[in-house]
Each structure stands twice: as structure tokens, then as C-alpha cells.
Motif scaffolding. Structure first.
Motif, mmCIF file in Angstrom:
data_model
loop_
_atom_site.group_PDB
_atom_site.id
_atom_site.type_symbol
_atom_site.label_atom_id
_atom_site.label_comp_id
_atom_site.label_asym_id
_atom_site.label_seq_id
_atom_site.Cartn_x
_atom_site.Cartn_y
_atom_site.Cartn_z
ATOM 1 N N ALA A 66 -9.396 10.706 15.195
ATOM 2 C CA ALA A 66 -9.144 9.217 15.876
ATOM 3 C C ALA A 66 -9.741 8.937 16.975
ATOM 4 C CB ALA A 66 -7.563 9.243 16.139
ATOM 5 N N PHE A 67 -10.627 9.823 17.554
ATOM 6 C CA PHE A 67 -11.499 9.648 18.640
ATOM 7 C C PHE A 67 -12.735 10.238 18.359
ATOM 8 C CE2 PHE A 67 -9.171 13.332 19.902
ATOM 9 C CZ PHE A 67 -10.014 14.124 20.364
ATOM 10 N N THR A 68 -13.963 9.805 18.837
ATOM 11 C CA THR A 68 -15.194 10.343 18.777
ATOM 12 C C THR A 68 -15.597 11.270 19.620
ATOM 13 O OG1 THR A 68 -16.404 8.578 19.971
ATOM 14 C CG2 THR A 68 -15.729 8.433 17.391
ATOM 15 N N MET A 69 -16.283 12.454 19.412
ATOM 16 C CA MET A 69 -16.756 13.466 20.411
ATOM 17 C C MET A 69 -18.121 12.966 20.971
ATOM 18 S SD MET A 69 -15.629 15.961 21.886
ATOM 19 C CE MET A 69 -14.481 16.785 20.400
ATOM 20 N N VAL A 70 -18.198 12.512 22.499
ATOM 21 C CA VAL A 70 -19.160 12.128 23.073
ATOM 22 C C VAL A 70 -20.262 13.224 23.145
ATOM 23 C CG1 VAL A 70 -19.977 10.954 25.136
ATOM 24 C CG2 VAL A 70 -17.768 10.366 24.198
ATOM 25 N N HIS A 71 -20.057 14.425 23.640
ATOM 26 C CA HIS A 71 -21.063 15.522 23.674
ATOM 27 C C HIS A 71 -20.703 16.520 22.656
ATOM 28 C CE1 HIS A 71 -22.292 13.324 27.368
ATOM 29 N NE2 HIS A 71 -20.937 13.261 27.668
ATOM 30 N N PRO A 72 -21.537 16.990 21.906
ATOM 31 C CA PRO A 72 -21.511 17.779 20.969
ATOM 32 C C PRO A 72 -21.579 19.426 21.586
ATOM 33 C CG PRO A 72 -23.675 17.069 20.624
ATOM 34 C CD PRO A 72 -23.040 16.344 21.781
ATOM 35 N N VAL A 73 -20.703 19.859 22.340
ATOM 36 C CA VAL A 73 -20.872 21.232 23.180
ATOM 37 C C VAL A 73 -19.081 21.330 23.203
ATOM 38 C CG1 VAL A 73 -22.811 20.657 24.359
ATOM 39 C CG2 VAL A 73 -20.614 20.163 25.356
ATOM 40 N N THR A 74 -18.983 22.831 23.328
ATOM 41 C CA THR A 74 -17.753 23.488 23.464
ATOM 42 C C THR A 74 -17.766 24.061 24.836
ATOM 43 O OG1 THR A 74 -17.450 23.473 21.032
ATOM 44 C CG2 THR A 74 -15.975 24.841 22.615
ATOM 45 N N LEU A 75 -16.885 23.730 25.797
ATOM 46 C CA LEU A 75 -17.102 24.128 26.925
ATOM 47 C C LEU A 75 -16.013 25.374 27.222
ATOM 48 C CD1 LEU A 75 -17.080 20.787 29.280
ATOM 49 C CD2 LEU A 75 -18.846 22.348 28.395
ATOM 50 N N THR A 76 -16.488 26.397 27.842
ATOM 51 C CA THR A 76 -15.738 27.296 28.167
ATOM 52 C C THR A 76 -15.205 27.749 29.624
ATOM 53 O OG1 THR A 76 -17.650 28.788 28.471
ATOM 54 C CG2 THR A 76 -16.601 28.811 26.308
ATOM 55 N N LYS A 77 -16.055 27.002 30.478
ATOM 56 C CA LYS A 77 -15.535 27.197 32.075
ATOM 57 C C LYS A 77 -16.418 26.330 32.885
ATOM 58 C CE LYS A 77 -19.146 30.833 32.966
ATOM 59 N NZ LYS A 77 -19.477 32.200 33.143
ATOM 60 N N GLY A 78 -16.018 26.094 34.191
ATOM 61 C CA GLY A 78 -16.537 25.207 35.166
ATOM 62 C C GLY A 78 -16.415 25.638 36.459
ATOM 63 N N VAL A 79 -17.404 25.548 37.510
ATOM 64 C CA VAL A 79 -17.245 25.936 38.832
ATOM 65 C C VAL A 79 -17.905 24.564 39.415
ATOM 66 C CG1 VAL A 79 -18.137 27.358 40.724
ATOM 67 C CG2 VAL A 79 -17.350 28.341 38.481
ATOM 68 N N ASN A 80 -17.207 24.159 40.306
ATOM 69 C CA ASN A 80 -17.912 22.715 41.228
ATOM 70 C C ASN A 80 -18.360 21.792 40.245
ATOM 71 O OD1 ASN A 80 -17.237 24.161 43.632
ATOM 72 N ND2 ASN A 80 -19.159 25.038 43.650
ATOM 73 N N ALA A 81 -19.739 21.547 40.282
ATOM 74 C CA ALA A 81 -20.120 20.326 39.170
ATOM 75 C C ALA A 81 -20.781 20.832 38.115
ATOM 76 C CB ALA A 81 -21.001 19.455 40.065
ATOM 77 N N LYS A 82 -20.639 22.012 37.873
ATOM 78 C CA LYS A 82 -21.293 22.786 36.648
ATOM 79 C C LYS A 82 -20.464 23.326 35.612
ATOM 80 C CE LYS A 82 -25.452 24.293 39.112
ATOM 81 N NZ LYS A 82 -26.137 25.637 39.426
ATOM 82 N N VAL A 83 -20.739 23.009 34.276
ATOM 83 C CA VAL A 83 -19.718 23.639 33.361
ATOM 84 C C VAL A 83 -20.766 24.337 32.229
ATOM 85 C CG1 VAL A 83 -18.114 21.851 33.180
ATOM 86 C CG2 VAL A 83 -20.123 21.377 31.986
ATOM 87 N N TRP A 84 -20.236 25.372 31.454
ATOM 88 C CA TRP A 84 -21.068 26.320 30.722
ATOM 89 C C TRP A 84 -20.144 26.163 29.472
ATOM 90 C CZ3 TRP A 84 -20.364 27.095 35.606
ATOM 91 C CH2 TRP A 84 -21.534 27.694 36.359
ATOM 92 N N ASP A 85 -21.090 25.981 28.447
ATOM 93 C CA ASP A 85 -20.676 25.984 26.740
ATOM 94 C C ASP A 85 -20.383 27.287 26.392
ATOM 95 O OD1 ASP A 85 -23.187 26.909 26.275
ATOM 96 O OD2 ASP A 85 -23.715 25.001 25.080
ATOM 97 N N ASP A 86 -20.228 27.326 24.996
ATOM 98 C CA ASP A 86 -19.624 28.614 24.324
ATOM 99 C C ASP A 86 -20.980 29.555 23.883
ATOM 100 O OD1 ASP A 86 -20.469 26.806 22.460
ATOM 101 O OD2 ASP A 86 -18.876 27.314 21.069
ATOM 102 N N LYS A 87 -21.980 29.124 24.412
ATOM 103 C CA LYS A 87 -23.216 29.527 24.017
ATOM 104 C C LYS A 87 -23.969 30.095 25.466
ATOM 105 C CE LYS A 87 -24.429 27.604 19.886
ATOM 106 N NZ LYS A 87 -23.018 26.866 19.722
ATOM 107 N N ASP A 88 -22.981 29.965 26.656
ATOM 108 C CA ASP A 88 -23.655 30.307 28.134
ATOM 109 C C ASP A 88 -24.406 29.357 28.582
ATOM 110 O OD1 ASP A 88 -22.365 31.554 30.390
ATOM 111 O OD2 ASP A 88 -24.202 32.896 30.248
#
Length: 197
Positions: free
Chosen positions: A10-32
């Protein structure tokens, strides 16, 4: 991206990534892979991900009371926070507020409060605005796709006018003209209980 099962489409995915963690203004996806997070939880992570003082405050609160609906029973964190929040709002006079779990709930409660306090049901929203995905909030959104398409008739009393902005080539005068037209053609000014932007 692989098909996600058990998650509504029912909603669209804006960014085709899967996030696993974040620190401050950075995030990491499942491929690091590392990204700068320009989304920030759609504007709610003002201090970024995992700020130590915020994590500490969450842990401290979770050790005494995780959640309790204030309308069911009063609790001290709510009672301590609301006066502090009201002090930050640059409005003279008495203020009152309520905390909600999301922007759409805040929007819907703002509309209910405006209607109850003014006795007027009309709301003016602006073209291009976004106010949430719940049914009353989605009606305030200032574009059909992707939020209103396929929903059928929505509750009445919502009127849209263009928002003055150089980005949309709408001048202040054009917005004023649209507002005057609205009051001449679509609804009486005495029907309007709120503007939302």
C-alpha cells in the motif's frame, strides 16, 4: 530488490536498500554500504542515530515505565514534559498540548480540536503538502498520487489552494487570489476552522 513478503504494498519504497544500523547522520545497509541519511526518520531524528544521551535517556525511561496512554492514567514524564514544551512555543497566552505517536495522528487530532474549539468544519490545506497516510490526513495532502489514488470519496470540508513559493512559481498574490476565489465560489469564510501547512 527482492519481493518483500508480509509487508503491504500500500506504500511505495523510496530507496531500494535495507538498513541495518545508523550512527549520527550515517546509515549502513545489509551489504555494509554507508550512506548519509538525508531522510532522518522523515524529519524526526534531529540528533541523528544513536546519540549517546538519547540512548541513555531511552534506557533510563524503559527501566521505569515503557509506555502508558496518558488518557488512561496520568504519568510524571508527560506532566514534566508538556510545560517545558509549551515554554518553547513563541506564542503569548495559555497553551495546552498533547503528544501523539506520529504525524498523521497529530494532524487528525489538530483537526478535531480546531473543529471543537471553533465550531467550524472547514480546513484549508495547500497544494503539494503532506500531512499523513490516515484517512482524514490523506485528504489534506496536496496531491493525488501516490496518496489518494484508488481511495474513492474522502470526507468533505477540505479545500486546497496553491502555496506561494518561488519553487512552484506561485506568487503571494496568486495564493491570495486563490483564497479569495475559494471564499467567493466554494465555501464561506465562516465555515473555515483551520489552515494547515
Amino acid at each position: 530488490m527482492d519481493q518483500l513478503y508480509n509487508v503491504t504494498d500500500a506504500f511505495t519504497m523510496v530507496h531500494p536498500v535495507t538498513l541495518t544500523k545508523g550512527v549520527n547522520a550515517k546509515v549502513w545497509d545489509d551489504k555494509d554500504r554507508c550512506y548519509v541519511d538525508f531522510v532522518g526518520g522523515i524529519g524526526v531524528l534531529n540528533f541523528g542515530h544513536c546519540h549517546p544521551r538519547i540512548v541513555s535517556a531511552i534506557i533510563t525511561q524503559a527501566q521505569s515505565l515503557i509506555h502508558y496512554a496518558y488518557n488512561a492514567a496520568a504519568h510524571t514524564p508527560y506532566q514534566a514534559f508538556m510545560p517545558r514544551l509549551c515554554e518553547l512555543i513563541p506564542i503569548q497566552g495559555e497553551l495546552a498540548g498533547m503528544l501523539t505517536n506520529c504525524g498523521a495522528e497529530a494532524t487528525e487530532n489538530a483537526i478535531k480540536i480546531a473543529r471543537m474549539k471553533t465550531g467550524r468544519t472547514g480546513v484549508i490545506a495547500f497544494d503539494g503538502g503532506f500531512h499523513g497516510r490516515t484517512l482524514a490526513a490523506v485528504n489534506l495532502n496536496g496531491k493525488v498520487a501516490p496518496y489518494k489514488r484508488g481511495l474513492g470519496p474522502l470526507a468533505g470540508g477540505v479545500y486546497h489552494i496553491p502555496f506561494p513559493s518561488p519553487d512552484s512559481d506561485i506568487s503571494d498574490q496568486q495564493a491570495i487570489d486563490a483564497l479569495e476565489r475559494l471564499f467567493a465560489v466554494e465555501t464561506d469564510v465562516d465555515n473555515i476552522g483551520a489552515f494547515i501547512m
